[in-house]
Design a protein around this motif. Structure first.
Motif, PDB file in Angstrom:
ATOM      1  N   ALA A 208      47.289  43.833  46.355  1.00  9.03           N
ATOM      2  CA  ALA A 208      46.404  43.489  45.147  1.00  9.03           C
ATOM      3  C   ALA A 208      45.535  42.409  45.279  1.00  9.03           C
ATOM      4  O   ALA A 208      45.950  41.582  46.260  1.00  9.03           O
ATOM      5  N   GLY A 209      44.223  42.388  44.605  1.00  2.00           N
ATOM      6  CA  GLY A 209      43.375  41.502  44.879  1.00  2.00           C
ATOM      7  C   GLY A 209      42.384  41.629  43.619  1.00  2.00           C
ATOM      8  O   GLY A 209      42.563  42.440  42.885  1.00  2.00           O
ATOM      9  N   LYS A 210      41.765  40.627  43.120  1.00  5.37           N
ATOM     10  CA  LYS A 210      40.700  40.503  42.173  1.00  5.37           C
ATOM     11  C   LYS A 210      39.215  40.216  42.629  1.00  5.37           C
ATOM     12  O   LYS A 210      39.095  39.403  43.870  1.00  5.37           O
ATOM     13  N   TYR A 211      38.432  40.544  41.720  1.00  3.94           N
ATOM     14  CA  TYR A 211      36.813  40.313  42.217  1.00  3.94           C
ATOM     15  C   TYR A 211      36.305  39.494  41.088  1.00  3.94           C
ATOM     16  O   TYR A 211      36.206  40.026  40.166  1.00  3.94           O
ATOM     17  N   ASN A 212      36.074  38.156  41.176  1.00 12.80           N
ATOM     18  CA  ASN A 212      35.764  37.113  40.166  1.00 12.80           C
ATOM     19  C   ASN A 212      36.432  37.215  38.877  1.00 12.80           C
ATOM     20  O   ASN A 212      36.340  37.324  38.005  1.00 12.80           O
ATOM     21  N   GLY A 213      37.912  37.049  39.330  1.00 12.63           N
ATOM     22  CA  GLY A 213      38.944  37.097  38.447  1.00 12.63           C
ATOM     23  C   GLY A 213      39.445  38.531  37.690  1.00 12.63           C
ATOM     24  O   GLY A 213      40.400  38.499  36.841  1.00 12.63           O
ATOM     25  N   MET A 214      38.774  39.431  38.087  1.00  9.47           N
ATOM     26  CA  MET A 214      38.863  40.844  37.366  1.00  9.47           C
ATOM     27  C   MET A 214      39.538  41.681  38.511  1.00  9.47           C
ATOM     28  O   MET A 214      39.047  41.894  39.843  1.00  9.47           O
ATOM     29  N   PHE A 215      40.155  42.877  38.128  1.00 12.68           N
ATOM     30  CA  PHE A 215      40.562  43.876  39.011  1.00 12.68           C
ATOM     31  C   PHE A 215      39.391  44.756  39.454  1.00 12.68           C
ATOM     32  O   PHE A 215      38.492  45.010  38.481  1.00 12.68           O
ATOM     33  N   TYR A 216      39.323  45.524  40.551  1.00 13.68           N
ATOM     34  CA  TYR A 216      38.277  46.343  40.948  1.00 13.68           C
ATOM     35  C   TYR A 216      37.375  46.968  40.009  1.00 13.68           C
ATOM     36  O   TYR A 216      36.339  47.001  39.786  1.00 13.68           O
ATOM     37  N   LYS A 217      38.054  47.791  39.299  1.00 11.95           N
ATOM     38  CA  LYS A 217      37.833  48.962  38.550  1.00 11.95           C
ATOM     39  C   LYS A 217      36.942  48.203  37.218  1.00 11.95           C
ATOM     40  O   LYS A 217      36.089  48.726  36.530  1.00 11.95           O
TER      41      LYS A 217
ATOM     42  N   GLY B 122      32.863  45.396  38.229  1.00 13.41           N
ATOM     43  CA  GLY B 122      31.761  45.819  38.553  1.00 13.41           C
ATOM     44  C   GLY B 122      31.213  45.496  40.181  1.00 13.41           C
ATOM     45  O   GLY B 122      30.217  45.512  40.449  1.00 13.41           O
ATOM     46  N   ALA B 123      32.398  45.172  40.947  1.00 11.32           N
ATOM     47  CA  ALA B 123      32.169  44.618  42.312  1.00 11.32           C
ATOM     48  C   ALA B 123      31.840  46.039  43.249  1.00 11.32           C
ATOM     49  O   ALA B 123      32.272  47.053  42.608  1.00 11.32           O
ATOM     50  N   LYS B 124      31.325  45.991  44.231  1.00 10.53           N
ATOM     51  CA  LYS B 124      31.165  47.003  45.301  1.00 10.53           C
ATOM     52  C   LYS B 124      32.409  46.909  45.981  1.00 10.53           C
ATOM     53  O   LYS B 124      33.166  46.036  46.328  1.00 10.53           O
ATOM     54  N   ALA B 125      32.486  48.211  46.539  1.00  3.61           N
ATOM     55  CA  ALA B 125      33.936  48.321  47.316  1.00  3.61           C
ATOM     56  C   ALA B 125      34.053  47.533  48.665  1.00  3.61           C
ATOM     57  O   ALA B 125      35.251  47.094  49.031  1.00  3.61           O
ATOM     58  N   PHE B 126      32.890  46.902  49.227  1.00  3.28           N
ATOM     59  CA  PHE B 126      32.921  46.436  50.332  1.00  3.28           C
ATOM     60  C   PHE B 126      32.889  44.799  50.081  1.00  3.28           C
ATOM     61  O   PHE B 126      32.814  43.826  50.936  1.00  3.28           O
ATOM     62  N   ASP B 127      33.011  44.306  48.768  1.00  6.61           N
ATOM     63  CA  ASP B 127      32.800  42.859  48.363  1.00  6.61           C
ATOM     64  C   ASP B 127      34.095  42.281  48.631  1.00  6.61           C
ATOM     65  O   ASP B 127      35.361  42.987  48.839  1.00  6.61           O
ATOM     66  N   LEU B 128      34.168  40.901  49.226  1.00  8.43           N
ATOM     67  CA  LEU B 128      35.340  40.261  49.469  1.00  8.43           C
ATOM     68  C   LEU B 128      36.057  39.885  48.051  1.00  8.43           C
ATOM     69  O   LEU B 128      35.476  39.568  46.967  1.00  8.43           O
ATOM     70  N   THR B 129      37.454  40.027  48.254  1.00  9.78           N
ATOM     71  CA  THR B 129      38.391  39.472  46.829  1.00  9.78           C
ATOM     72  C   THR B 129      38.300  38.074  46.847  1.00  9.78           C
ATOM     73  O   THR B 129      37.806  37.496  47.892  1.00  9.78           O
ATOM     74  N   ASP B 130      38.550  37.637  45.648  1.00  9.41           N
ATOM     75  CA  ASP B 130      38.791  36.010  45.440  1.00  9.41           C
ATOM     76  C   ASP B 130      39.876  35.737  46.594  1.00  9.41           C
ATOM     77  O   ASP B 130      39.617  34.536  47.093  1.00  9.41           O
ATOM     78  N   GLN B 131      40.969  36.408  46.728  1.00  9.62           N
ATOM     79  CA  GLN B 131      42.050  35.997  47.632  1.00  9.62           C
ATOM     80  C   GLN B 131      41.591  35.818  48.968  1.00  9.62           C
ATOM     81  O   GLN B 131      41.969  34.979  49.802  1.00  9.62           O
ATOM     82  N   GLN B 132      40.684  36.629  49.540  1.00  3.94           N
ATOM     83  CA  GLN B 132      40.005  36.787  50.968  1.00  3.94           C
ATOM     84  C   GLN B 132      39.205  35.717  51.100  1.00  3.94           C
ATOM     85  O   GLN B 132      39.063  34.920  52.052  1.00  3.94           O
ATOM     86  N   LYS B 133      38.245  35.289  50.003  1.00  2.00           N
ATOM     87  CA  LYS B 133      37.512  34.106  50.159  1.00  2.00           C
ATOM     88  C   LYS B 133      38.167  32.862  50.280  1.00  2.00           C
ATOM     89  O   LYS B 133      38.072  31.667  50.951  1.00  2.00           O
ATOM     90  N   LYS B 134      39.277  32.764  49.566  1.00  2.00           N
ATOM     91  CA  LYS B 134      40.061  31.757  49.537  1.00  2.00           C
ATOM     92  C   LYS B 134      40.826  31.445  50.935  1.00  2.00           C
ATOM     93  O   LYS B 134      40.646  30.190  51.490  1.00  2.00           O
ATOM     94  N   PHE B 135      41.495  32.372  51.718  1.00  2.00           N
ATOM     95  CA  PHE B 135      42.167  32.196  52.730  1.00  2.00           C
ATOM     96  C   PHE B 135      41.183  32.257  53.917  1.00  2.00           C
ATOM     97  O   PHE B 135      41.604  31.585  54.858  1.00  2.00           O
ATOM     98  N   LEU B 136      40.036  32.735  53.764  1.00  2.00           N
ATOM     99  CA  LEU B 136      39.019  32.484  54.734  1.00  2.00           C
ATOM    100  C   LEU B 136      38.293  31.225  54.725  1.00  2.00           C
ATOM    101  O   LEU B 136      38.429  30.410  55.678  1.00  2.00           O
TER     102      LEU B 136
END
Length: 764
Positions: free
Chosen positions: A107-116, A119-133
């Motif tokens: 599971a992951g979120k995009y700007n604090g919200m779930f994907y659907k 409004g994020a694009k499918a290829f955007d990075l999740t909040d969690q991915q940005k954090k661990f990177l």
């Protein structure tokens, strides 16, 4: 004004722009460089050559100089890295899905919200991915399901662009578990079945007995991986299939050390070799992480090490050395220029009583004897060693639960487990996105060994890890061209090669009176297959179903199809090998006051383990089951969840009233044939490839050529009496035609196959 300046610069540097604001720079006698225009990275020109100034210091550092040897570049960069940066390099992410789902371990979120909702694009990075990177400095990312090849490529480019401007500009080394197999069954092949060429995997590939075919697969798969932005394969699995009840036997090549070594070598050569490169490595190469050292096959009773119930691998036949052979004689002795697999993954299991130096029984990733003394010392392996996923996390509340796998280190803290892993000689932590416990472990090392010594140890691991970035050209150009990705991944040529390999993996076991092939347009009866309700790898429930096991419309191209056996000329019955939902441990059995351990049956009918061991070889759950000192399942009973498959065969035999019955088995492990073989005129066995490939053999479009990669036991008594670590030690099934279903057996239209493969690979 800025635009004209950029155009002049582009003309001077030989720049080409493509999607996502990515630029490429050509060198006349060197690599193409790729970088994001938004990262702040500049191009340096030195001696007429172009280089990326990744750390933005305005000068050419050794690690940025593509003319230098890989080790010189890796050592220079490691020396520049902070301990926090090296700790991040030692991390290997948990499973990432593109886009991320709203629940589950991916599971992951995009700007604090779930994907659907985001409004994020499918290829955007999740909040969690940005954090661990960014915060944890993680650079090894495990990719699972993707929406499409195009989305995967764009997501990979987004990751690379995001981190290129951070710190020293170290790119991401994205990886995947096998994703070319036809089915998805677990977390370790969850990438399978996507928009990519579909090939035989594990036992299916083993059944071809063809190392050159496996090498061809590796070469094609590597092209598709690199087009997806993936540069490391968490494969091949070269454990020996010497324990027939083991859940993961479906993903090994064989029980033969010689065949497994040769197939593993072909696989890694195919993946790692960039054709035309001087030393094999290049920007078409994919690192292979071979698994699982020193062999995860001999699980006691067939229970798997993903759970505490299966934490012990045992060696009643004193056959440890054979399980090491696929590594030492295959993965570490490649024919190609890359010489050896670039990484090794130890299995979860405790190789029971195999530490002859310290007498320590801990999970393989914790064992200094197995990693430092054997792998590094005796066998001189200096590549990356990465733990299997979550060995440092806390275990579940029950031996049958699914969580962390800290076998042998259950009572240590998470940081202490990390330290023990480092002390064993391991470089990397699978499934850990958090640098904090690695830094805690570093301080433990400083306290015990001193700052200088432990800094040197960290740098040594960093060098090993960085080699795999430099060898595959990631520092020069980690980006992929999305338009090329769409042309490469799953293209018709690759799909055709994969399908033909699937056909080659199918084994014909029986062909009474040469009933096969059936080339005339006859009428066939195909019973619908009942699939019982199940819980998958993660405990998710799937309801029961009753449906055709094959695309009926495709069958109709060859035969008339009827639901009335009386009107049929022959029956074609599709079944799966017997499946035990419990996997060797029953919560109900435990709650009723017993030890919880139950038999894993390879037959459809109810089975009682009267021949099982009186007392288990190994036991011990110091946290969740401290009072269980014996894991025997003697005299306990189990029934296959899909026992209705046996009824389907029996009922078809009865309904056909003497007319031919052809049985197609999709098998995930060896099985007992004496329950139904006499009811079948022909038997085709496959190891998880498409049923359409089976139909193409039935019609004679292809001739069967597969060979059994392991034995098919005569009964469950011989299964109980065999030794988990010893190959070829079972009595095999003998059918009504006098054929033994032994290792290397298979038939074609002319009869039993005797060829160069059976001459080279045989029981020893």
């Amino acid at each position: 004004m800025k635009k004209s300046v950029f155009n002049i610069a582009a003309l001077f540097l030989g720049l080409t722009a493509f999607s996502q604001n990515i630029q490429t720079v050509t060198n006349s006698k060197g690599p193409v460089l790729g970088y994001s225009a938004d990262s702040g990275v500049k191009i340096l020109i030195v001696g007429g050559n172009k280089f990326k100034d990744l750390n933005k210091n305005g000068k050419l550092d050794k690690y940025e100089d593509w003319r230098l040897p890989v080790d010189e570049r890796a050592k220079d960069l490691a020396s520049k890295m902070s301990v926090e940066q090296i700790a991040g390099l030692m991390l290997y992410s948990g499973h990432q899905s593109v886009p991320a789902p709203a629940e589950g371990f991916r599971a992951g979120k995009y700007n604090g919200m779930f994907y659907k909702e985001s409004g994020a694009k499918a290829f955007d990075l999740t909040d969690q991915q940005k954090k661990f990177l960014k915060e944890d400095n993680l650079r090894h990312v495990l990719v699972t399901t993707v929406e499409s090849p195009e989305i995967a490529a764009k997501w990979s480019n987004n990751i690379q662009a995001y981190i290129e401007g951070l710190g020293l500009g170290i790119p991401a080394n994205n990886s995947t578990d096998p994703r070319h197999s036809a089915t998805v069954t677990a977390e370790f092949n969850e990438g399978a079945g996507g928009q990519i060429s579909l090939w035989p995997d594990g036992l299916a590939m083993g059944a071809t007995f063809d190392p050159e075919l496996v090498k061809k697969f590796g070469n094609i798969a590597a092209q598709e991986y690199r087009a997806l932005g993936i540069s490391t394969a968490l494969s091949p699995q070269i454990d020996l299939g010497t324990e027939p009840r083991w859940y993961r036997i479906a993903y090994v090549f064989s029980e033969s050390p010689e065949l497994t070594a040769d197939l593993g070598r072909g696989y890694i050569d195919g993946f790692q070799t960039t054709i035309g490169s001087k030393n094999g490595w290049g920007n078409k190469s994919v690192n292979a992480m071979v698994k699982h050292w020193p062999g995860g096959g001999p699980e006691e009773g067939g229970r798997d090490g993903h759970w505490a119930m299966g934490k012990f691998a045992v060696y009643p036949g004193n056959n440890f050395q054979n399980h090491v052979k696929p590594f030492t004689e295959g993965a570490f002795k490649l024919n190609g220029g890359t010489k050896e697999a670039s990484a090794v993954m130890p299995y979860y299991t405790i190789s029971f009583n195999q530490d002859t130096k310290n007498g320590e029984n801990v999970g393989n990733g914790y064992s200094k004897y197995l990693i430092t003394d054997l792998l590094r010392g005796k066998y001189k392996y200096d590549g990356v060693v990465c733990t299997d996923w979550l060995i440092t996390a806390d275990e579940p509340k029950s031996p049958g639960g699914f969580a962390g796998k800290p076998w042998g280190a259950e009572k240590l803290s998470i940081a202490q487990r990390h330290y023990k892993v480092l002390e064993a000689g391991v470089d990397q932590f699978g499934g850990n996105n958090d640098k904090a416990p690695v830094l805690e472990a570093y301080q433990m090392g400083v306290k015990e060994h001193g700052e200088k010594a432990y800094r040197a140890k960290f740098e040594q691991s960093a060098v090993r890890l960085l080699r795999n970035f430099f060898r595959t050209g990631l520092f020069e150009n980690p980006y992929v061209n999305v338009e090329e990705t769409k042309k490469i991944v799953g293209n018709p040529e690759f799909m055709k090669a994969g399908y033909e390999a699937q056909v080659k993996s199918i084994v014909m076991l029986k062909n009474k009176a040469n009933i096969l092939p059936i080339k005339e347009r006859k009428t066939v009866y195909i019973p619908k297959r009942y699939s019982p309700a199940t819980f998958n790898w993660w405990g998710v429930y799937t309801g029961p179903s009753l449906e055709y096991p094959v695309d009926i419309e495709k069958v109709k191209k060859h035969f008339n199809v009827t639901d009335d056996p009386a009107k049929a000329d022959f029956a074609l019955v599709f079944v799966k090998s017997p499946h035990s939902e419990e996997g060797g441990y029953s919560e109900i059995d435990a709650k009723e006051g017993r030890n919880g351990y139950v038999p894993i049956s390879l037959q459809y009918q109810t089975y009682t383990a009267t021949e099982a061991r009186e007392k288990s070889i190994a036991a011990g759950d110091p946290v969740v089951a401290p009072n269980v000192h014996d894991r025997t399942f003697k005299n306990k009973t189990s029934t296959a969840t899909n026992f209705t498959d046996l009824l389907a065969i029996e009922n078809a035999y009865k309904a056909m009233n003497g007319k031919p019955v052809i049985v197609s088995i999709t098998a995930s492990k060896p099985m007992i044939f004496n329950e139904f073989e006499k009811h079948a005129d022909a038997i085709l066995m496959n190891f998880n490839v498409s049923n359409q490939a089976v139909v193409d053999i039935v019609t004679g479009k292809y001739e069967p050529s597969g060979l059994l990669p392991l034995q098919m036991p005569a009964n469950m008594a011989t299964v109980e009496k065999q030794k988990e670590d010893v190959p070829y030690d079972m009595e095999t099934h003998k059918d009504s035609e006098g054929h033994n279903y032994d290792f290397g057996y298979g038939m074609n239209w002319s009869g039993v196959i005797k060829d160069a493969r059976t001459q080279k690979y045989h029981k020893q």
